[in-house]
Write an enzyme that holds these catalytic residues in place. Structure first.
Site, PDB file in Angstrom:
ATOM      1  CB  CYS A  37     -10.497   1.705  -0.317  1.00 11.32           C
ATOM      2  SG  CYS A  37     -11.368   0.722  -1.076  1.00 11.32           S
TER       3      CYS A  37
ATOM      4  CB  SER B 116      -0.819  -0.052   1.315  1.00  8.45           C
ATOM      5  OG  SER B 116      -1.942  -0.938   1.076  1.00  8.45           O
TER       6      SER B 116
ATOM      7  CG  HIS C 134     -12.474   0.841   2.791  1.00  8.87           C
ATOM      8  ND1 HIS C 134     -11.800  -0.227   2.111  1.00  8.87           N
ATOM      9  CD2 HIS C 134     -11.913   0.887   3.953  1.00  8.87           C
ATOM     10  CE1 HIS C 134     -11.003  -0.657   2.942  1.00  8.87           C
ATOM     11  NE2 HIS C 134     -10.872   0.233   4.005  1.00  8.87           N
TER      12      HIS C 134
END
Length: 519
Positions: free
Chosen positions: A403, A346, A390
């Site tokens: 997300c 991420s 989300h």
């Protein structure tokens, strides 16, 4: 009768004159030659004569010290004792047939090996190799302890050619802490000497092998001095040649690092304790920690695990100890901060969002399909890390909650080349240029890479994986730290580990380059 006697007398006088003339000519030639040798070419032949009884001897230079930004000493050189053997010693040059020189050398080496706990056969091989390339004594063992020195002194009569000399030994007072950052030194090999002699390295010299010791070797090593010693007909040193003053050694430059040693120690302790759980310690941690000041690219801490103790290499590592270091695939010599490549995960999502914004695929206010815990693409369901989902997000919120589904959709819009193009623009997954020669480059693939490595164009699913920092994307920890600093400041930092160097004579002043990297 008188006429015959007169003729013989004249012949004898002519012969006498000829002999006198020849003798005079020879004496004149000898005188001329002596005049040329002693007057006209005096300097040349004096140097040749001196070279027959003078031998150059190296005076080792002290290696530069390394300190952290607050002055804490991290590497220095301390006096130590080294056992050497002179294979040209008179005891090994000639003797009775009952005790040939080679046999006496092997006996002496075996006796010394017993004192130092070494393999005599390996020592003889090493001495033979050095004997072919140098007249200098061969180093047998560095950093002798007092008991070994005492035993050699007690047995001196049985150890001809053996000398205990004092020389500087590299010392790392903190042991394993900072090992990959600092690196280590050890002796140059016979093969390396062929190229390094021109740079002033001699048999037994040490050289930086990794880390800062390797990168700044030309600055740290200094310059050895030289003195002339008188030798006798057997080649043994008899005295220093005082008529020619020695060339004094020049100490290497001291380094002041950007590293904060307290932070370095805290980072190492945190990584070491990361494997603990309720059931006890997990297997030895493998990983890296990199801490960077994004404002100027100064590296404040750089850790890699597992580590090693660089003092062992400076003193000389045995093959058994080397095997122990590498047991069970530990690979402690690998600097995972700059050599190990991992999927960034991420942390890579800001790159994907920047690509979407710069190409106009999305704007800060663009909302994409809501996240219900995953994204169906073709016959595959790509999950989000949050299986509950989300909901709907714009780019900023998607980045805030990380997300996956939002970035899956953006990855489809960009494609593999769109993500790769932004990575190039931000210099992502490229070598940072940090002052560690072992640094490896990461990888953000483009379509051409897939065609070359996989034999065809990538599917859209590849872009989905790349969009969240998975799939074929690989980055080193130091590249990830550089990427984070880039997003924090808006410019690509120039990572560096050295703040300043001592201004030793003969060296140019050092100024750390903190300017932003530019393509």
């Amino acid at each position: 009768m008188l006429s015959g006697w007169s003729s013989a007398s004249n012949e004898r006088r002519q012969r006498a004159r000829l002999i006198i003339s020849i003798a005079g000519f020879l004496l004149l030639a000898i005188a001329a030659r002596l005049f040329a040798l002693q007057v006209l070419h005096d300097d040349v032949y004096r140097k040749l004569a001196e070279s027959n009884y003078l031998r150059p001897e190296k005076i080792p230079a002290m290696r530069g010290m390394i300190r952290d930004r607050n002055g804490i000493l991290l590497a220095s050189s301390t006096p130590s004792f080294t056992a050497t053997i002179d294979p040209w010693h008179e005891a090994f040059r000639k003797g009775p047939k009952s005790a040939p020189p080679r046999a006496r050398l092997e006996v002496v080496v075996a006796r010394l090996a017993g004192i130092l706990d070494l393999d005599p056969a390996l020592l003889v091989e090493a001495i033979d190799r050095q004997k072919k390339s140098s007249y200098q004594p061969a180093r047998i063992r560095r950093n002798l302890d007092m008991s070994q020195i005492a035993r050699i002194a007690e047995d001196r009569s049985a150890l001809p050619g053996i000398t205990v000399e004092m020389e500087p030994l590299r010392n790392y007072p903190h042991g394993e802490v900072g090992a990959h950052l600092l690196g280590y030194i050890n002796q140059v090999t016979d093969v390396e000497l062929e190229k390094l002699r021109a740079q002033g390295y001699l048999p037994g010299a040490s050289i930086g092998r990794a880390g800062l010791e390797r990168f700044y070797e030309p600055m740290l090593k200094g310059q050895d001095g030289l003195r002339l010693v008188e030798v006798n007909a057997l080649g043994r040193r008899s005295n220093y040649f005082v008529s020619t003053p020695p060339i004094l050694p020049r100490k290497g430059r001291d380094l002041v690092l950007t590293i904060d040693w307290r932070l370095q120690q805290a980072a190492e302790a945190a990584l070491d304790s990361a494997g603990w759980n309720e059931g006890g310690p997990a297997p030895e941690a493998r990983g890296s920690v990199v801490v960077v000041d994004p404002r100027n690219g100064e590296v404040l801490a750089l850790v890699s695990r597992p580590a090693y103790n660089p003092n062992e290499f400076a003193e000389g590592l045995t093959s058994a100890r080397w095997a122990d270091l590498n047991r069970e695939g530990r690979f402690p010599m690998m600097n995972r901060a700059v050599q190990a490549r991992y999927p960034p995960g991420s942390t890579f999502k800001p790159v994907t969002l920047m690509a979407g914004l710069s190409t106009g695929k999305v704007s800060p206010a663009t909302w994409l399909h809501g996240c219900a815990g995953g994204y169906q693409f073709g016959d595959r369901f790509f999950r989000c890390w949050n299986h509950s989902g989300h909901g709907s997000s714009d780019g900023l919120r998607a980045l805030e909650v990380s997300c996956d589904v939002y970035f899956y959709q953006l990855g489809i819009m960009l494609g593999v080349n769109g993500i790769h193009a932004m990575s190039q623009q931000l210099m992502i997954a490229e070598r940072t240029g940090i002052d560690l020669r072992e640094e490896h480059a990461g990888l953000v693939p483009d379509v051409a890479w897939y065609e070359k490595k996989r034999g065809g164009k990538p599917g859209t699913g590849s872009a989905l994986n790349l969009s969240i920092g998975q799939g074929e994307i690989l980055m080193t920890p130091v590249e990830i730290a550089s990427m984070a600093a880039t997003f924090a400041t808006g410019h690509v930092p120039r990572l560096h580990l050295v703040r300043s160097m001592s201004e030793e004579p003969g060296f140019e002043p050092y100024v750390a380059d903190t300017t932003a990297r530019a393509r």
